[in-house]
Motif scaffolding. Structure first.
Motif, PDB file in Angstrom:
ATOM      1  N   THR A  25       0.533  -0.677   0.131  1.00 31.19           N
ATOM      2  CA  THR A  25      -0.028  -0.185   0.091  1.00 31.19           C
ATOM      3  C   THR A  25       1.120   0.917  -0.179  1.00 31.19           C
ATOM      4  OG1 THR A  25       0.062  -0.174   2.743  1.00 31.19           O
ATOM      5  CG2 THR A  25      -1.852  -0.928   1.292  1.00 31.19           C
ATOM      6  N   ALA A  26       0.395   2.572  -0.418  1.00 28.01           N
ATOM      7  CA  ALA A  26       0.899   3.574  -0.655  1.00 28.01           C
ATOM      8  C   ALA A  26       1.472   3.896   0.684  1.00 28.01           C
ATOM      9  CB  ALA A  26       0.285   4.828  -1.216  1.00 28.01           C
ATOM     10  N   ASP A  27       0.715   3.845   1.939  1.00 25.39           N
ATOM     11  CA  ASP A  27       1.608   4.448   2.885  1.00 25.39           C
ATOM     12  C   ASP A  27       2.658   3.295   3.596  1.00 25.39           C
ATOM     13  OD1 ASP A  27       0.165   2.111   4.121  1.00 25.39           O
ATOM     14  OD2 ASP A  27      -0.283   2.839   5.541  1.00 25.39           O
ATOM     15  N   ALA A  28       2.587   1.850   2.920  1.00 27.19           N
ATOM     16  CA  ALA A  28       3.566   1.480   3.389  1.00 27.19           C
ATOM     17  C   ALA A  28       5.449   0.835   2.449  1.00 27.19           C
ATOM     18  CB  ALA A  28       3.632  -0.114   3.224  1.00 27.19           C
ATOM     19  N   ILE A  29       5.328   2.557   1.314  1.00 28.18           N
ATOM     20  CA  ILE A  29       6.816   2.634   0.081  1.00 28.18           C
ATOM     21  C   ILE A  29       7.190   2.767   1.214  1.00 28.18           C
ATOM     22  CG2 ILE A  29       6.971   3.928  -1.433  1.00 28.18           C
ATOM     23  CD1 ILE A  29       4.690   3.836  -3.013  1.00 28.18           C
ATOM     24  N   ASP A  30       8.832   1.855   1.016  1.00 31.55           N
ATOM     25  CA  ASP A  30      10.031   2.315   1.623  1.00 31.55           C
ATOM     26  C   ASP A  30      11.043   2.794   0.792  1.00 31.55           C
ATOM     27  OD1 ASP A  30      12.519   2.795   3.540  1.00 31.55           O
ATOM     28  OD2 ASP A  30      12.991   0.095   3.375  1.00 31.55           O
ATOM     29  N   VAL A  31      11.266   2.537   0.089  1.00 24.10           N
ATOM     30  CA  VAL A  31      12.277   2.846  -0.906  1.00 24.10           C
ATOM     31  C   VAL A  31      11.885   3.216  -2.644  1.00 24.10           C
ATOM     32  CG1 VAL A  31      14.588   2.921  -2.614  1.00 24.10           C
ATOM     33  CG2 VAL A  31      14.036   2.382   0.166  1.00 24.10           C
ATOM     34  N   VAL A  32      11.904   3.742  -3.102  1.00 23.55           N
ATOM     35  CA  VAL A  32      11.727   3.559  -4.571  1.00 23.55           C
ATOM     36  C   VAL A  32      12.608   4.710  -5.523  1.00 23.55           C
ATOM     37  CG1 VAL A  32      10.152   4.858  -6.991  1.00 23.55           C
ATOM     38  CG2 VAL A  32       9.372   4.159  -4.739  1.00 23.55           C
ATOM     39  N   ALA A  33      13.221   3.331  -6.613  1.00 24.03           N
ATOM     40  CA  ALA A  33      13.971   3.018  -7.187  1.00 24.03           C
ATOM     41  C   ALA A  33      14.347   3.254  -9.029  1.00 24.03           C
ATOM     42  CB  ALA A  33      14.934   2.259  -7.506  1.00 24.03           C
ATOM     43  N   VAL A  34      14.650   4.234  -9.522  1.00 27.23           N
ATOM     44  CA  VAL A  34      14.080   4.000 -10.504  1.00 27.23           C
ATOM     45  C   VAL A  34      15.624   4.147 -11.782  1.00 27.23           C
ATOM     46  CG1 VAL A  34      13.114   5.387 -12.890  1.00 27.23           C
ATOM     47  CG2 VAL A  34      12.754   5.375 -10.370  1.00 27.23           C
ATOM     48  N   ILE A  35      15.861   3.142 -12.978  1.00 24.59           N
ATOM     49  CA  ILE A  35      17.209   3.379 -13.219  1.00 24.59           C
ATOM     50  C   ILE A  35      16.779   4.679 -14.756  1.00 24.59           C
ATOM     51  CG2 ILE A  35      18.269   1.783 -15.419  1.00 24.59           C
ATOM     52  CD1 ILE A  35      17.865  -0.081 -14.151  1.00 24.59           C
ATOM     53  N   THR A  36      17.552   5.384 -14.925  1.00 20.46           N
ATOM     54  CA  THR A  36      18.092   6.234 -16.411  1.00 20.46           C
ATOM     55  C   THR A  36      18.914   6.832 -17.004  1.00 20.46           C
ATOM     56  OG1 THR A  36      18.972   8.230 -14.422  1.00 20.46           O
ATOM     57  CG2 THR A  36      16.273   7.847 -14.093  1.00 20.46           C
ATOM     58  N   ASN A  37      19.454   7.667 -18.072  1.00 22.41           N
ATOM     59  CA  ASN A  37      20.185   7.934 -18.817  1.00 22.41           C
ATOM     60  C   ASN A  37      20.654   6.218 -18.941  1.00 22.41           C
ATOM     61  OD1 ASN A  37      22.510   9.461 -19.901  1.00 22.41           O
ATOM     62  ND2 ASN A  37      23.406   9.474 -17.839  1.00 22.41           N
ATOM     63  N   VAL A  38      20.797   5.803 -19.673  1.00 26.12           N
ATOM     64  CA  VAL A  38      20.661   4.281 -19.969  1.00 26.12           C
ATOM     65  C   VAL A  38      22.039   4.659 -20.968  1.00 26.12           C
ATOM     66  CG1 VAL A  38      20.148   1.643 -20.909  1.00 26.12           C
ATOM     67  CG2 VAL A  38      19.296   2.933 -18.775  1.00 26.12           C
ATOM     68  N   ARG A  39      23.120   4.030 -21.273  1.00 22.50           N
ATOM     69  CA  ARG A  39      23.684   4.671 -22.561  1.00 22.50           C
ATOM     70  C   ARG A  39      25.193   3.585 -23.144  1.00 22.50           C
ATOM     71  NH1 ARG A  39      24.760   6.869 -18.084  1.00 22.50           N
ATOM     72  NH2 ARG A  39      26.976   6.777 -17.022  1.00 22.50           N
ATOM     73  N   GLY A  40      25.378   3.410 -24.082  1.00 25.56           N
ATOM     74  CA  GLY A  40      26.087   1.795 -24.265  1.00 25.56           C
ATOM     75  C   GLY A  40      27.651   2.509 -24.889  1.00 25.56           C
TER      76      GLY A  40
END
Length: 216
Positions: A63-78
């Motif tokens: 549930t929304a009130d139990a969210i501890d950490v949110v992480a996102v992968i960005t700026n992917v490059r090769g």
């Protein structure tokens, strides 16, 4: 991520051979329409549904009130050396994370994967790694960088000579096949698909995390 975006390019596929042709150029001299530069290097993208991860506290809650950490992968490059055999590619990316509470300093390690896909659906290699995040005391946000390497057989990523000729042959207005896109021919389309590779990165999610990402 789908190869259909690549295969839908119109009229001509100009193979990477020189420095004077660019994607989107109009080839007036040869009369073949818009060109597309093809490289043997795998295309680098985030795998669908795995570009972010949500951790809960307690872990069983979603549930929304139990969210501890949110992480996102960005700026992917090769970065790729398509002159080598096998073709070596390095995928780099950033991870941005936010935690619920700005409490004491905290370290967090998240798993990620890099997978090499051939033809849009055949996984030919997979590597799992970890990225370490550090939250400073009193801070909500953390940032980290990750990377992984992959290799692709040069022979597998190279189009057969007969397919190359059909894709790059000159077609003039008025000729019988002038308006026919070579990629509409099943054998050509299949050959291009087989020689197309992707390097996909994402978080190594559990089944519950995958389900959360798909249904939230």
């Amino acid at each position: 991520m789908s190869p259909s975006r690549f295969l839908g390019l119109p009229l001509a596929l100009t193979l990477l051979a020189g420095g004077c042709v660019h994607k989107g150029d109009i080839d007036v001299e040869n009369g073949v329409g818009i060109t597309a530069v093809r490289s043997a290097c795998p295309r680098v993208e985030v795998a669908a549904g795995t570009g972010d991860i949500t951790l809960f506290d307690p872990p069983a809650a979603q549930t929304a009130d139990a969210i501890d950490v949110v992480a996102v992968i960005t700026n992917v490059r090769g970065a790729c050396n398509d002159a080598a055999d096998p073709i070596a590619s390095t995928v780099s990316f950033d991870v941005d994370a936010r935690r619920r509470d700005a409490g004491p300093a905290r370290d967090l390690t998240l798993p990620f994967f890099l997978t090499v896909v051939q033809g849009g659906n055949a996984v030919v290699a997979k590597r799992v790694g970890h990225v370490a995040l550090h939250f400073d005391a009193g801070q909500l946000r953390a940032h980290a960088a990750g990377s992984a390497g992959a290799t692709v057989s040069r022979a597998a990523a190279t189009l057969p000579d007969d397919v190359r000729r059909r894709l790059t042959e000159k077609r003039k207005a008025g000729q019988e096949d002038a308006a026919i896109d070579p990629l509409t021919r099943p054998e050509v389309r299949s050959a291009v698909l087989r020689a197309t590779f992707e390097a996909l990165v994402g978080f190594q999610l559990t089944q519950d995390q995958l389900k959360y990402n798909a249904t939230r």
